[in-house]
Design a protein around this motif. Sequence first.
Motif, short mmCIF file in Angstrom:
data_model
loop_
_atom_site.label_atom_id
_atom_site.label_comp_id
_atom_site.label_asym_id
_atom_site.label_seq_id
_atom_site.Cartn_x
_atom_site.Cartn_y
_atom_site.Cartn_z
N SER A 113 0.86 -1.18 0.00
CA SER A 113 0.00 0.00 0.00
C SER A 113 0.89 1.23 0.00
N PHE A 114 1.01 1.85 -1.17
CA PHE A 114 1.90 2.99 -1.34
C PHE A 114 1.06 4.27 -1.43
N ASN A 115 1.38 5.22 -0.58
CA ASN A 115 0.63 6.48 -0.54
C ASN A 115 1.55 7.56 0.01
N ASP A 116 1.89 8.55 -0.82
CA ASP A 116 2.74 9.64 -0.34
C ASP A 116 1.94 10.86 0.09
N HIS A 117 0.61 10.73 0.09
CA HIS A 117 -0.30 11.78 0.56
C HIS A 117 -0.12 13.09 -0.21
N SER A 118 0.22 12.97 -1.48
CA SER A 118 0.43 14.17 -2.29
C SER A 118 -0.85 14.69 -2.93
N LEU A 119 -1.89 13.87 -2.99
CA LEU A 119 -3.15 14.31 -3.59
C LEU A 119 -3.92 15.16 -2.59
N ASP A 120 -4.43 16.31 -3.02
CA ASP A 120 -5.09 17.22 -2.09
C ASP A 120 -6.48 16.76 -1.69
N LYS A 121 -6.96 15.66 -2.28
CA LYS A 121 -8.28 15.14 -1.91
C LYS A 121 -8.21 13.92 -1.00
N ILE A 122 -7.02 13.61 -0.50
CA ILE A 122 -6.91 12.58 0.54
C ILE A 122 -7.35 13.23 1.84
N LEU A 123 -8.40 12.70 2.45
CA LEU A 123 -9.02 13.34 3.62
C LEU A 123 -8.79 12.50 4.87
#
Length: 301
Positions: A113-123
């Motif tokens: 599960s890869f997620n760098d939290h760069s998307l501004d719609k990750i809440l």
Amino acid sequence: MIPLSRMQIIQIDVTNACPNRCSNCTRLVGHHRKPFFMDMDTFTRAVDSLADFPGVVGMIGGEPLVHPDFAAMAAYLASVVPDRKRRGLWSTVPKALGQKYGTLIREVFGYQSFNDHSLDKILHQPVLVAAREVVADPRKMWRLIDDCWVQRYWSASITPKGAFFCEVAASLDMLFDGPGGWPVEPGWWKRVPGDYGDQMARACPHCGCAIALPRRPSAEGIDDVSPGNLRRLTALGSPKAAAGKVEVFHGGLEADWHPGPNWYMSAIDRGEELACRARIARRLESGEAAGDAAGTTEERA
């Protein structure tokens, strides 16, 4: 609440060091004056204790790739849990470390599960807005806590301080210097909701995950806090609070609030999510190998 044996994943929190300072991080990154790094002996006991757990055994942080023993830990996990699909990794995949460990990650972890939290719609759901400060009726508060989506959809956890029924309870214990969790020993994960009482009493009233609170984009880097928790953060010398990266919650509850397994990604189009995860997976290595890695990435943020 559900029995721990019904969880799909149990995490081993190897460090809370992380290059990111996301809003409302479940590991409360940014509030610790000094991060922890789990020692190898504790990690081996953690893996051994989960050898016969039927779900995924995960490595998480913070950012697990920054742990100096990451390679040895991954190798030990592979030696104890033979089914590759039951070995999981949660990572932002910093570029240099992704290249360093790319081959190892592809070989060891069948659940990525890869997620760098760069998307501004990750809440991100507020963690530090205390339930007891926003829900006046204690009976209602405990009913909501008993149905908490974190415990139903996410994970129990092992930290250097023991085993916990909930990963957020583990984080709160670490940050606020709690008494620790259960002994990390074979079968600890067979506990049922009736066994969680002491940990719940210490953690859940101080946590906002079970409450219908408005979420915040993770990229903002601001934590929502209730007044009581802000006092606790100030008392322990939280760097994030000292830097003004917190906002006291004075709002109301959400009417349209329906958490699920992919709650943090619920506002993102599925195609955009997959593209983001594939982009991060390409940091492991270019070309065909990166495509293989992206194909194993799962939904959990």
